[in-house]
Design a protein around this motif. Sequence first.
Motif, short mmCIF file in Angstrom:
data_model
loop_
_atom_site.label_atom_id
_atom_site.label_comp_id
_atom_site.label_asym_id
_atom_site.label_seq_id
_atom_site.Cartn_x
_atom_site.Cartn_y
_atom_site.Cartn_z
N MET A 26 13.01 3.37 31.82
CA MET A 26 13.34 3.06 30.44
C MET A 26 12.14 2.42 29.74
SD MET A 26 17.17 1.58 30.48
CE MET A 26 17.41 0.79 32.05
N THR A 27 12.01 2.71 28.47
CA THR A 27 11.03 1.99 27.67
C THR A 27 11.61 0.60 27.41
OG1 THR A 27 12.01 2.66 25.58
CG2 THR A 27 10.37 4.15 26.51
N PRO A 28 10.78 -0.36 27.00
CA PRO A 28 11.31 -1.73 26.82
C PRO A 28 12.53 -1.80 25.90
CG PRO A 28 8.92 -1.75 26.75
CD PRO A 28 9.32 -0.31 26.84
N ILE A 29 12.51 -1.03 24.81
CA ILE A 29 13.67 -1.16 23.91
C ILE A 29 14.91 -0.55 24.55
CG2 ILE A 29 13.48 0.98 22.52
CD1 ILE A 29 13.79 -1.25 20.13
N GLN A 30 14.72 0.47 25.36
CA GLN A 30 15.86 1.07 26.06
C GLN A 30 16.42 0.10 27.10
OE1 GLN A 30 13.88 4.66 27.41
NE2 GLN A 30 14.14 5.67 25.43
N ALA A 31 15.50 -0.55 27.83
CA ALA A 31 15.95 -1.48 28.87
C ALA A 31 16.70 -2.66 28.28
CB ALA A 31 14.74 -1.97 29.68
N LYS A 32 16.28 -3.10 27.11
CA LYS A 32 16.94 -4.26 26.50
C LYS A 32 18.24 -3.90 25.82
CE LYS A 32 13.40 -7.65 25.35
NZ LYS A 32 12.71 -8.28 24.24
N SER A 33 18.28 -2.71 25.18
CA SER A 33 19.46 -2.45 24.36
C SER A 33 20.53 -1.60 25.05
CB SER A 33 19.05 -1.82 23.03
OG SER A 33 18.41 -0.59 23.25
N LEU A 34 20.13 -0.74 25.99
CA LEU A 34 21.14 0.17 26.54
C LEU A 34 22.29 -0.53 27.27
CD1 LEU A 34 19.07 3.33 27.48
CD2 LEU A 34 21.13 3.27 26.07
N PRO A 35 22.02 -1.59 28.04
CA PRO A 35 23.17 -2.26 28.67
C PRO A 35 24.18 -2.75 27.63
CG PRO A 35 21.12 -2.97 29.69
CD PRO A 35 20.73 -2.14 28.50
N LEU A 36 23.68 -3.27 26.51
CA LEU A 36 24.58 -3.73 25.45
C LEU A 36 25.31 -2.56 24.81
CD1 LEU A 36 22.04 -6.19 23.82
CD2 LEU A 36 24.19 -6.86 24.91
N ILE A 37 24.54 -1.52 24.50
CA ILE A 37 25.12 -0.36 23.81
C ILE A 37 26.21 0.28 24.68
CG2 ILE A 37 24.61 1.99 23.02
CD1 ILE A 37 21.89 0.95 22.07
N LEU A 38 25.90 0.45 25.96
CA LEU A 38 26.86 1.12 26.83
C LEU A 38 28.08 0.25 27.10
CD1 LEU A 38 24.42 2.94 29.28
CD2 LEU A 38 25.47 3.80 27.19
N SER A 39 27.96 -1.06 26.86
CA SER A 39 29.14 -1.92 27.01
C SER A 39 29.96 -1.91 25.72
CB SER A 39 28.72 -3.34 27.37
OG SER A 39 28.23 -4.00 26.21
N GLY A 40 29.51 -1.17 24.73
CA GLY A 40 30.31 -1.00 23.52
C GLY A 40 29.97 -1.91 22.37
N LYS A 41 28.94 -2.73 22.55
CA LYS A 41 28.60 -3.69 21.48
C LYS A 41 27.88 -3.01 20.31
CE LYS A 41 27.37 -7.84 21.44
NZ LYS A 41 28.49 -8.57 20.88
N ASP A 42 28.02 -3.60 19.13
CA ASP A 42 27.18 -3.22 18.00
C ASP A 42 25.79 -3.81 18.23
OD1 ASP A 42 29.29 -1.98 16.90
OD2 ASP A 42 29.45 -3.23 15.12
N VAL A 43 24.76 -3.03 17.96
CA VAL A 43 23.41 -3.51 18.26
C VAL A 43 22.46 -3.20 17.10
CG1 VAL A 43 21.40 -3.23 19.79
CG2 VAL A 43 23.69 -3.28 20.76
N ILE A 44 21.65 -4.18 16.77
CA ILE A 44 20.54 -3.97 15.84
C ILE A 44 19.28 -3.92 16.69
CG2 ILE A 44 19.18 -5.00 13.98
CD1 ILE A 44 21.73 -6.46 13.10
N ALA A 45 18.57 -2.82 16.65
CA ALA A 45 17.38 -2.71 17.50
C ALA A 45 16.15 -2.47 16.65
CB ALA A 45 17.56 -1.57 18.50
N GLN A 46 15.17 -3.27 16.91
CA GLN A 46 13.94 -3.18 16.14
C GLN A 46 12.78 -2.91 17.08
OE1 GLN A 46 13.16 -6.75 13.91
NE2 GLN A 46 11.28 -5.91 13.04
#
Length: 464
Positions: A26-46
């Motif tokens: 995973m790229t850094p943004i994928q590693a940081k956001s995917l666990p949250l996204i796949l758990s169903g959370k709303d995410v703002i990713a920059q």
Amino acid sequence: MSNKFESLPLEKALLENLSSLDYKEMTPIQAKSLPLILSGKDVIAQGKTGSGKTATFALGILHNLEVKRFRIQSLVLCPTRELADQVAKEIRRIARSIHNIKVLTLCGGSPLGPQIGSLEHGAHIIVGTPGRIEDHLNRGRLNLENVNTLILDEADRMLEMGFQSALDLIFSMCPKKRQTLLFSATFPDEIKPIAKAIMIDPSTVKVESTHDTNTIDQHFYQVLEHSERLTAIRLILLKNQPESSVIFCTTKIETQQVADELAMFGFSCIAIHGDLDQKDRDQALVRFANKSVSILVATDVAARGLDIENLDAVINYQISRDPEVHVHRIGRTGRAGSKGTAYSIIVEKEIHRIIKLEDMMKQSIKMEKLPDRNILEKKPNKPEMTTLQIDGGKKQKVRAGDILGALTAKKGTDDIQGNQIGKIQLFDNRSFVAVHRSIANDALNKIQNGKLKGRSFKARCLWG
Ligand code: ADP
Ligand code: MG
């Protein structure tokens, strides 16, 4: 935090496909956001351009998707058609191990009728621009009742482009119960109220909003008057001869003017901005990407998010008033570990922009002397390749292999070698192939004289 895709709760077929795409980790943004996204959370990713945001939300979408339910379950909003096309392509790539997923793009610049037809056939995922989606909603042609995932890609740019009211309508037509993901390269204040209004308790993930400017050689030149910018750019281009470069301008008119004037001086260049029709924009990008045109002159909006790689140089005709935008622009050079170069032209009244930039980069900026004017006598280099446009594409069942076959077919003395043929790109009714300049005429003959699928297609050479 693991950076292995295998650490995510994803289906095996998806994981295998990722590895077949050579997405090793995973790229850094994928590693940081995917666990949250796949758990169903709303995410703002920059995260900066090229950080892999598309695959991030593509995986979120697919995770929420029930393929058997043939309803529109995800909506991705993008600022421009080029971006929407690029995003749809990446979603299809990521989804290719799952059968029968239908991704439909709905953007301006294409007639409404066929889009309505496609909508009647149904889709799982819609990727489009806010204006056109609004159109379809107003005509009652688009039903968003089953949307479970809403994506705003390049949210900052969509707001800047005045899509606010279209967005409001779209949000109001989506179910309240859904997952909303917002992606943006910068995070200006205007976004905050929107995020608050349409997202539920979002998590914010940020990956070095700025590029590492140390990997970029930056050069700054001050000219006395606005009218001297063009000469400055000519000097820089002639001195450094970048193979591929982008020149950033502020307005559409300026973009076209700079491109026209550089072309007049013999430079291989092309403009891309919102006033061009879609055909011309596609053509410009094809020619730049296949290296048959060396210089792309663009507005920030037109260049935004486009996956243009391996730039030898970024040139700022005017320095941006926003230091984040500046850093974002120059971040397009020097990818993949190689050091990039950026050149910026300023006039005195823009000095305050330099000061802001120094603050942000935490380093001082020195003005340099432009190359000697003698060099203006030199002729600009021409690219090695040129593009053939063929008036036949996917709808005529033309494939890349057909074009390659036609060009390399033996015909006496003028054999064309595989290595003289570059990138081939197919559109609905047109195709483009890059060929070495020295064989362009032979190549044209072969296409025109029945060597392609046994038919004669009209074709012409787009000399850059
Ligand atoms: P962004 O939207 O953040 O600007 P993109 O989604 O366009 O970036 O991704 C940039 C490039 O990186 C694309 O060519 C994409 O295929 C590639 N990419 C994305 N994720 C990965 C990964 N995990 N490993 C390798 N390449 C990746
Ligand atoms: Mg993107």
